[in-house]
Structure formats: structure tokens, C-alpha cells
Enzyme design. Structure first.
Site, PDB file in Angstrom:
ATOM      1  N   ASP A   1       0.571  -1.197  -0.199  1.00  0.00           N
ATOM      2  CA  ASP A   1      -0.108   0.341   0.006  1.00  0.00           C
ATOM      3  C   ASP A   1       1.196   1.806  -0.243  1.00  0.00           C
ATOM      4  O   ASP A   1       1.968   1.249   0.481  1.00  0.00           O
ATOM      5  CB  ASP A   1      -1.084   0.043   1.466  1.00  0.00           C
TER       6      ASP A   1
ATOM      7  N   ASP B   1      -0.283   4.921   0.746  1.00  0.00           N
ATOM      8  CA  ASP B   1      -0.835   6.235   1.747  1.00  0.00           C
ATOM      9  C   ASP B   1      -0.065   5.888   2.622  1.00  0.00           C
ATOM     10  O   ASP B   1      -1.106   4.651   3.408  1.00  0.00           O
ATOM     11  CB  ASP B   1      -1.592   6.578   1.391  1.00  0.00           C
TER      12      ASP B   1
END
Lengths: 220, 867
Positions: free
Chosen positions: B168, B170
């Protein structure tokens, strides 16, 4: 395949433009509206000229003037079985995607010769026969269209590089063909006319011809 | 590529096969008749007008058409056979399985798959329902094809001894922000944050948000040590990017992280291709088997189906208060384990953000509830706008600048406090103080642990694979796909030992009404092998408290049991981060409960609160041994606390830093003020019990009877008006007599009431809780004592009369008392007399006995006028 095609279109003009140069404005608007669009199963590449602009008729209710314009345009209609050149933009384990001007096409690995295999460990990922042929992002490929589908404003195609003289265009093969075509150097078609900014204009097919057609729209 | 074709459900069964038109080996085409069958049906014949109709059985022969192209290889039916239902019809070798489809075109044969044909029961597009390509949504494949591709992938991975790692972006490996302040700080070497933001990369998006935020710069801060981390990890894992940002954003960030496309390649998937804006799913990329996949993400709620494969990392917060700029689509995160120690921004901001997030959250949930086409699109649009608004807000408000300014101000104030004011202002104006604090601090070490975990997992995985393969006796060179272990299970096993043997109770960490076992923290605790308990019991080992709002109940309970370690929630965070039962010492909850002002008088501790506090102190002594440093801080703190409020005994929290807070029972967001009041109300009477309290009598007093009387009195209305006046004359007299002011009046009235009482006495005992507050509000010492005495008498109404003289402290003259007694006696005797008569008698009695009626009345009226 490219054609010179006679087409007709109704163009409306706002009352504020009414004046002496109305016909010019109509032509300009036509060019703006039509060039680079996909009209059913062909792309309108460029408008050559308008040979008939009708008298304007005021549309009741809105006050806009409507002109019926007959014009001549270069259109490109890809055919099933046609061989075109395209540029690879994505490679994945199922095949690769390529762009032939405005037309996006997919070549699945079933339609890639068996000796050319997907190599995920390469950066970027590529199809390669571990020798001279490498198809990766940005590679020029010559594909044969095996299927077409159109929707309003869009077209898609399935390509195949399973065949003689198909596949990656290495410099050597271009030499062998004797037709080295620099994609960016094709004269005549403004880049903006292709609907997709940044897309390279399509190449004329190797066996391409440009017959002049004088029939009405749809009468290929 | 043989496929068995069934007859289909649409035929009018039962049918009889009449003839087979094709034989095995023949080429067949779609919609070509393959056989003929007959069926029987009833037809209504005759003359409808005359009503002479009857049904006749008809036999119809119809052809059956091929639903597919190919070569017929075998019939499953024979001529003359009767069929009663759907069943296999024939076997066909299909020309094309249409297993890869691009925009409705078969990728193999180029045919248009969107054509619907009545000969076939299913659509051709249904043959390829799986979308497993990262960067395209229009390429679909069949299950068989997906399996084949995935097997190739696994083979390749095993050969190179790698696993897949889905990353991932962010707040996991980077943090993005669009606050223009960052750009300014980058260009300003004098800014204290310049060092921090120097390495922040930025880019602009062509297709970014519109309006004010159009073409804004995205500032990307990589987690410390990221480049090294990715490089090392990429030897063991094939990396994929999976983000909730847009395609353009994802690609730009991937370019920032990996300019050479060596790490991620084209394996980038964004929300544009995800097909779901609320959740991520490994099945989107690995539809068949997720055995070789590991995820790192800062949110686990977006991976509802793949929790076991997930390594949850703590969210990276470099730009304070910004959070995840791409999370406006997601439900609000529930799992914040970090306390707000460094959150200069958080306190004020969180609230409005939370309110906003709540809205988005509700919307998100609503959308999940009804995932229908149009509504979904509308919602997506709405949330896009929401995100745009957030963006614009960030650009306009510049939260980082605001933060830094605030910090600067604090610095200045601190400086003012320390340095003398003479030269202080001058030095500040000439050159900024060298030790200006900065908002942005880059002190994150998550990746260090993460790398360790991933390496460990990789080793364990392939050790297990080798073991299994050895058991299967396969050749060393070959890849054995059957012995591929499940990474999710291995991960579970690795984590399950971490907190084994721990039994944890949470206090103040979760809001009330949340099922702790289903909550994010609860699930995580369980996944690390600890037991989660709801109550503090003997077998509990740890109490995890929220340092900013501990709940007192569990805390006190835990203090009583010395073996329970009371830790802050950062301890849990550290355990999760390091995959180890971290030493609790630095995380021990050092704040303590002190009963201020209670230390002097031990005799006061008679009640529950006192017990707890006593136990608390002994417990603290033990703790002092553990955390020596804390003890030093604590002693003065408690002293200070003791001095500050001597007469207001209450429970206060004394933290190590000497700050005190009031404890309240509420686990969640009550304000401290409320807590104070609660504590007061609870503790005050308890503490003073030893002394003779003026209101002690209240405890045993039966308010019901007094109330009933009062009500009666108040309800007696206008007819008794003159009586009232006269009664009050009496009052006045008494006041004058005994020099007692107002307070004396209430008991007087109470005692007077029986004189107007027209009820039978048993009603007196009835309680009226609704009116209870009335006398209690007006009551004070004398009145209450008197009331108590009143209660003691068995027959209230009469006894009030009887005891009146003594109650009034002897202030009333004997004669009056006698008269009262007489009146009472009369009442008793003549209980059946009608009211008017009784009243008249009373009045007569009063008139004769009290002499100073006129004066008193006037005085009273004057008094009332003032009031």
C-alpha cells in the site's frame, strides 16, 4: 485502410456569429467538431474541404441557425484481416496492448508465436524469444487484425502477430521491408486530429491503398 | 478443449428425440440444427362461440440448434430416447474457448462476444468473468485461464525463491500532502523544517482535482529508509503497488519510489482499476490462490477478505494532521493505537475532521449496503467532490503552516518565560532563535521491524516449502506446486506466539458499545495470540489503558492485583510493531490515583472510595520499585496535589510528569468537568460520615409522608386563604419570639398541615416521590431534624401537632400548644363531621388562643411584598 469519403453533417451556429463570414465559421466549427472522432466503424482523420454549405435555417425556439454541410474527409477504417503497425504500451502475462493511432488493440499470448514467451523478470516485463525479438513497452509491432468491435465513439480490435512478417519491427526487418516509416514524420495529418493527444497517427498499411470514393456516407 | 453441452432448461419436457442430424466428427456451427425432438401438448379445439371446446393432444417436432461452434465428438442421446429433464446432450470440441476477452472481443478468435444468441442459454461474456490484470479493467479471463496464469506465476516465483508482496502507498511507505507550505519550506533554508522536507519529492497531476486544487503539487515523503528497504525486500518478494489513489497518482508515486521501474514494473493497481472504492481484495490480482501473497498496509479494514495475509504496519504520519489524502472514500479508521502525544494538531482538528469523516463513513456504509449501479455512481461522484473539497481546504488552510506558527508561538512564550525580557525581544527580531522547534519530525523506525518480519516470513515460508517437498519425494529441480504452503497461515502461526499467555483487558481504548472482539484492536490482539478479556479477573496479565482517558473502575480493580501490569496502549502498538512481547517497563502506566486531602485523616476512609485508595497506595509502592525514575517524579507531584486542594477530597490522576487529572468512571469522551461533579456527588457524604452531619437525618427520613402533607397543604387552595394568612401570622409570631429567621417556617407549615387535613390517616403513609425534591430543597438543619422526629411518631398528622411545641424549640407559648392539642383531640373525635364544621371549629380555636392576629398579618403581607 484510408479512404477519401464524402460526408454530410448538420452544423448549428449561434446567432451571435451571424454575419458575412458565416460559412467560414461553419467550416471551422465542423472541423472542430468532427476531426479526430470515431464515427461508427471508421475514424475521421482530417477534413479536406467542404464542397457544399446549405443555406442556414433558423431553428424555432432556440434561434440557432442550422447548416447542412457536405464535406470530404480522410477516414480510416480498420478492417478485419488488415495488417497495421502499432506501438506497444502495456505488457502483461495474458498478452500485450498496443495502440494504432486512435485504435487500441490487444494481442493475446495465444496469437503470439509459441517461441515468444512472456518474461516477467525482465524490467520492464516483455515478450521475448530470448534472441532478437523483444516486445516491451514502446516496441513497434506489426499486427494483423483478427477482430473488431465498435461502440459509440470507440473501437477495439484484437490483433495477432502469429504469421509471417508480423511482430516486432526491428531495424533489420524494417530494412527488409524497404519501408522504414518514421511514425512521427507522417505528413498530412495534424496530431490534434487524432482525438487522443499524444497518440501517434496510424501508419498506412503495408498493402494500403487510398481509393477515392465519391459515394455517399456508408457506401463503401 | 472438449466441452459437454446440455440440452437446456427451456425445452418443453418431456421430449422424445426424433432424429440426430449430425454425427460425431461433423463440424457444427452456432444455430445450426443438430437434432430434432418432439413434445406433446394440449390444444384447445372446437367452437368457442358455442362453447363446444375440448382439448386435443398435439405432437410437435422441432429442431434443436447448436449453442456453440466446433466439432461434434460424441452424442449423449439416441434417436427415440425419451427425456424428462435437462441433461447432457453431446460433447463438442470447441473451436475457441473464448477464455480471454478484451472489451467484448475474444482475444483468441477475435469474435464479438457481446452478441446475444437465442440458441445459447448463457452469454459468451460470462465465460471470462475474472479481471486479474493490474492496469486494465477491460481484459477479462476465464477461471481456467486464470489458474494457468497463476500457476505459471507461482512456478516462476518458487524458482526464483520469491513471494508476492502487495504494498500500500499512503501512510504505509509514503505520506503525501498537497499543502503548498511544504514547497515553501523546501525553498527556504532558514526554516526549521527545511532539513525535514529537503528530500520530499513532488509532482503534479494532469488529471487531478479541479477548482482551486487543480494542478496542485503533491508532496511525497518517503518513510525513512524506504529505498534501502524496498531494494532489500525486492530480493525476496515481487512487489506490487495497490493503492486507493487514482491511476495517475499511483504511477507518479511509483515513479518517485522506483524511477527505473525495477521494483514495481507495471504491477501497479489503483482505485481506477480496483472495481471497488471501499475495499481492496487480493482476489482482484490473485483470483485463484493467495498462498504466496503477503500484504503490507496501514489499514486492515480495507482488506476484509484477506486479513490473514496482511501485515499491518503503523500508519506513517510525517505531515502532522494530514492523514491519508486518498482516504476520503474509505470509512473512518477505527484502529488508532498511538496516543496523541505529539499531536499538536490533533486536539482541535480531530473533532471537525471526525465529524466530517463520520459523514463520509455513513455514506460509505450506505453505499456498501446498496451497491446498485446508478446510486453507486452518484455516490462516487459525491465522494470525489468531497475529496476535492478536502484538497481545497488543505491548500487554503495550510495546516502545516498553522502548526508551525503555533509551535513558534509556544517557543516564543517559553523563551519569554525563561530569558529576561530586556534583550529577549531584540534577539528574536534580529535572528530567529536557533532552536526553533519544527513540526515535521522524521523519527519513524517502522521499516526496520517490517524488514525483519518480512525476511523472517520469507525464510519460514521456504523452509516449510522445502520440508513439504521433501516429504513428497519430488525431484530437487522440479517445482512442486502441490506443496506450496499458505503464507497467510504461516503468518498467523508466526504471530500467534508473540503474546501467547497474555490475557489483556482494555480500558478507555475503545468507545463504549463496541464489541471488543470484533474491533480492530481486539482482532489484532487475538491474532497475536493473546486472550482478550472484558473484566479484570485473577488470570488477567495486562491492563491496557488509554493514557489520555483511563477508566477508573478497571484501573482500581487492576491496582488491587499486583501481578497485573498496567500499560499504556503504546505497549500494544510496540508489540504489534516488533512482533514480540515488549518489556512493559517503559510503557507502564505511571499515572496514579491519589486521594487528595484524604492522606491526613485515615479515619475518613470508611467507604468504598477509601478502600480503593488505600489499596492503591500499597500497590504504588510496589510499582515504585519497578520504575525508579518515575518514583522521583511522583512524590512531589502527589505532595503538590495534596496541598492544592485540601478540603475537596476526590480522586485525581497524577501522571509521572506531575500533571493531575480527575478520574471519572466514564470510559469515553466525557469532559473532565463532568467527572469532577460526579466525583463530588459520590464522595462527599461518604467521607464525612464519621462526623455528625446536619443532613444525616435525611437518610432515614421518609419523605413520602412529608410530601403528601405538603401537597395537601399546597393544594388546599383559595378557600383556605384566610386560614393561611392566619397560620402565617403564627409563623411571624414564632419568628419574633425565637429570633430564628426563614428556616423555621417550613417546619411550621408542616406542623400546621394537619389542621387542614381532611383525609383519613392511612393516606399519610403514602409516598409521593415526585414531590420529594420540594421540601428537600427548602430544608435545612432545623427543619430536617424536626422532620426526622416527625417521622418517628406513629401517627403523623396528629403527632405533628403534638410535637410542634418541642419542635419549635419551646418558642411557642404553652397556651397555643394546648389549643393545638385540643384541636387535635377534636379532630380525632369528630372525624366524621363535615369539613365546614371542622374548619369553623379550628378557626374559632385559633382566634381565641392567638392574640396578635392583626399585627402578624400585616407584617406577613409586607414581607411577601418584598419577596
Amino acid at each position: 485502410m484510408f479512404f477519401l469519403h464524402n460526408l454530410e453533417r448538420r452544423v448549428t451556429l449561434h446567432p451571435s456569429y451571424f454575419g458575412r463570414n458565416m460559412h467560414e465559421l461553419v467550416t471551422t466549427k465542423l472541423v472542430k467538431d468532427v476531426e479526430g472522432t470515431c464515427a461508427g466503424d471508421y475514424y475521421i482523420i482530417a477534413i479536406m474541404d467542404t464542397f457544399d454549405v446549405s443555406e442556414g435555417r433558423i431553428l424555432p425556439g432556440s434561434g440557432l441557425a442550422e447548416f447542412t454541410v457536405s464535406y470530404r474527409a480522410v477516414v480510416w477504417r480498420p478492417f478485419k484481416g488488415e495488417v497495421i503497425d502499432a506501438i506497444t504500451h502495456t505488457v502483461n502475462p495474458h498478452g500485450f496492448f498496443a495502440q494504432a493511432g486512435p485504435l487500441s488493440l490487444f494481442v493475446s499470448n495465444h496469437l503470439i508465436p509459441d517461441e515468444i514467451k512472456y518474461d516477467a523478470s525482465a524490467t520492464p516485463a516483455q515478450f521475448t524469444n530470448n534472441a532478437d525479438i523483444v516486445i516491451e513497452q514502446g516496441t513497434h509491432v506489426r499486427v494483423k487484425l483478427v477482430g473488431m468491435r465498435t461502440e459509440v465513439g470507440e473501437m477495439w480490435a484484437i490483433g495477432s502477430i502469429n504469421g509471417d512478417f508480423l511482430g516486432a519491427l526491428t531495424d533489420g526487418r524494417r530494412g527488409a521491408f524497404g519501408v522504414y516509416v518514421a511514425v512521427t514524420a507522417r505528413p498530412g495529418t495534424p496530431a490534434h486530429a487524432l482525438g487522443r493527444p499524444g497518440c501517434k497517427p496510424p501508419l498506412p498499411p503495408a498493402t494500403g491503398a487510398m481509393p477515392h470514393m465519391t459515394g455517399t456516407a456508408g457506401g463503401w | 478443449m472438449s466441452k459437454t453441452i446440455r440440452l437446456g432448461t427451456r425445452l418443453r419436457y418431456p421430449i422424445t428425440v426424433v432424429s440426430l442430424l449430425k454425427s460425431p466428427g461433423d463440424k457444427i456451427k452456432k444455430q445450426e440444427p443438430l437434432m430434432e425432438y418432439s413434445f406433446k401438448w394440449m390444444k384447445e379445439v372446437g367452437d368457442k362461440i358455442r362453447g363446444e371446446t375440448w382439448e386435443e393432444e398435439q405432437t410437435t417436432i422441432v429442431p434443436w440448434e447448436s449453442p456453440t461452434d466446433g466439432e461434434l465428438s460424441q452424442w449423449h442421446i439416441a434417436e427415440g430416447q425419451g427425456l424428462h429433464g435437462d441433461g447432457p446432450c453431446f460433447v463438442v470440441k470447441e473451436d475457441c474457448p473464448h477464455s480471454v476477452q478484451f472489451q467484448g472481443l475474444c482475444g483468441l478468435c477475435g469474435k464479438d462476444m457481446t452478441e446475444v444468441n437465442w440458441a445459447a442459454e448463457t452469454r459468451e461474456t460470462d465465460r471470462a468473468p475474472i479481471n486479474m490484470v493490474h492496469d486494465q479493467t477491460n481484459l477479462m479471463v476465464s477461471a481456467g485461464h486464470a489458474q494457468r496464469v497463476e500457476q505459471e506465476l507461482q512456478t516462476r516465483l518458487i524458482q526464483s525463491r520469491k513471494l508476492s508482496l502487495v504494498v500500500d502507498l499512503d501512510q504505509t511507505v509514503i505520506q503525501a500532502c498537497i499543502d503548498p507550505t511544504v514547497g515553501e519550506w523546501q525553498n527556504d533554508p532558514t526554516n526549521p523544517n527545511h532539513e525535514s522536507v529537503k528530500e520530499v519529492k513532488s509532482f503534479q497531476l494532469e488529471d487531478g482535482p479541479y477548482g482551486l486544487a487543480r494542478r496542485c503539487s503533491y508532496y511525497i515523503k518517503m518513510r525513512p529508509g524506504l529505498a534501502r528497504f524496498l531494494e532489500r525486500i525486492s530480493d525476496m518478494y515481487e512487489l506490487h503497488v495497490y493503492t486507493m489513489g487514482t491511476r495517475a497518482y499511483a504511477q507518479n508515486v511509483a515513479h518517485v519510489l522506483d524511477p527505473g521501474k525495477k521494483l514495481f514494473g507495471n504491477r501497479v493497481i489503483s482505485r481506477d482499476e480496483n472495481g471497488n472504492i471501499f475495499t481492496k481484495s487480493l482476489q482482484r490480482l490473485f483470483p485463484v490462490s493467495t498462498h504466496m501473497v503477503v500484504i503490507i498496509d496501514d489499514r486492515s479494514d480495507v482488506w476484509p477478505r484477506n486479513r490473514s495475509n496482511l501485515i499491518k504496519v503503523s500508519p506513517y504520519e510525517f505531515f502532522k494532521g494530514i492523514g491519508d489524502i486518498n482516504s476520503s472514500f474509505l470509512p473512518k479508521r477505527q484502529d488508532l493505537l498511538t496516543s496523541t502525544t505529539n499531536g499538536v494538531a490533533k486536539a482541535g482538528k480531530k473533532k471537525e475532521a471526525a465529524a466530517k469523516a463520520d459523514k463520509a463513513d455513513a455514506a460509505a456504509r450506505a453505499a456498501i449496503a446498496n451497491m446498485s449501479g446508478t446510486e453507486d455512481a452518484a455516490l462516487t461522484q459525491q465522494q470525489l467532490e468531497e475529496q476535492e473539497r478536502t484538497f481545497e481546504k488543505q491548500i487554503k488552510d495550510r495546516p502545516l503552516q498553522v502548526l508551525q506558527e503555533k509551535l513558534d508561538r509556544e517557543d516564543e512564550e517559553a523563551e519569554k518565560a525563561t530569558t529576561n525580557s530586556e534583550d529577549g525581544s531584540e534577539s528574536r527580531s534580529s535572528s530567529p532563535p536557533p532552536h526553533r522547534h519544527r513540526v515535521l519530525q522524521d523519527d519513524d523506525d517502522e521499516l526496520k521491524y517490517l524488514e525483519r518480519h518480512l525476511t523472517f516470513l520469507h525464510q519460514t515460508y521456504f523452509a516449510q516449502y522445502d520440508d513439504r517437498r521433501a516429504q513428497h519425494h519430488t525431484l530437487a529441480a522440479n517445482v512442486d506446486l502441490t506443496s506450496v504452503p499458505d503464507a497467510g497461515r504461516i503468518l498467523d502461526d508466526l504471530k500467534a506466539d508473540v503474546l501467547g499467555g497474555c490475557s489483556i483487558v482494555l480500558s478507555g481504548v475503545l468507545p463504549r458499545g463496541v464489541d471488543i472482539h470484533k474491533s480492530e484492536i481486539g482482532q489484532q490482539i487475538a491474532s497475536f495470540g493473546a486472550q482478550l478479556r472484558t473484566r479484570v479477573r485473577g488470570d488477567v496479565t495486562h491492563l491496557v489503558v488509554n493514557t489520555s482517558q483511563p477508566g477508573s473502575e478497571k484501573l482500581l480493580e487492576a491496582r488491587r492485583r499486583p501481578h497485573i501490569k498496567i500499560v499504556s496502549q503504546e505497549w500494544l502498538g510496540a508489540c504489534f510493531r516488533r512482533w514480540a512481547a515488549v518489556d512493559e517497563t517503559p510503557y507502564l502506566f505511571t499515572a496514579r490515583l491519589v486521594e487528595e486531602g484524604g492522606g491526613a485523616g485515615n479515619g475518613h476512609h470508611a467507604s468504598r472510595g477509601g478502600d480503593a485508595a488505600a489499596g492503591l497506595e500499597s500497590e504504588e509502592d510496589e510499582e515504585d520499585d519497578v520504575g525508579g525514575a518515575d518514583a522521583e517524579n511522583r512524590a512531589p507531584a502527589s505532595h503538590g496535589g495534596g496541598i492544592r486542594r485540601k478540603d475537596a477530597p476526590r480522586l485525581r490522576l497524577v501522571s509521572a510528569s506531575g500533571q493531575t487529572r480527575d478520574v471519572h468512571d466514564d470510559d469515553d469522551d466525557d469532559d473532565d468537568d463532568d467527572g469532577d461533579e460526579e466525583a463530588d456527588a459520590d464522595l462527599l457524604p461518604d467521607d464525612l460520615e464519621g462526623q455528625l452531619s446536619p443532613i444525616d437525618g435525611l437518610k432515614t427520613f421518609n419523605w413520602g409522608s412529608a410530601d403528601a402533607e405538603l401537597n395537601e397543604f399546597l393544594a388546599s387552595g383559595s378557600s383556605d386563604e384566610d386560614e393561611d394568612e392566619e397560620d402565617e401570622e403564627e409563623d411571624e409570631d414564632e419568628d419574633e419570639d425565637e429570633d430564628a429567621a426563614q428556616p423555621a417556617r417550613l417546619p411550621d407549615r408542616i406542623s400546621d398541615r394537619p389542621s387542614r387535613k381532611r383525609k383519613s390517616r392511612d393516606e399519610d403513609a403514602e409516598t409521593d416521590p415526585g414531590a420529594e425534591s420540594e421540601p428537600s430543597a427548602a430544608a435545612d438543619d432545623d427543619g430536617l431534624q424536626q422532620a426526622k422526629r416527625l417521622k418517628e411518631s406513629p401517627r403523623v398528622s396528629s403527632s405533628l401537632r403534638n410535637q410542634y411545641p418541642s419542635a419549635a424549640g419551646g418558642g411557642m407559648q404553652n397556651g397555643e400548644a394546648d389549643a393545638d392539642a385540643d384541636a387535635d383531640a377534636e379532630e380525632e373525635e369528630e372525624i366524621d363531621i363535615d369539613e365546614a364544621e371542622l374548619e369553623a371549629m379550628f378557626e374559632a380555636g385559633f382566634d381565641t388562643d392567638t392574640g396578635t392576629a392583626g399585627d402578624g398579618e400585616e407584617a406577613l403581607q409586607a414581607d411577601e411584598g418584598k419577596g
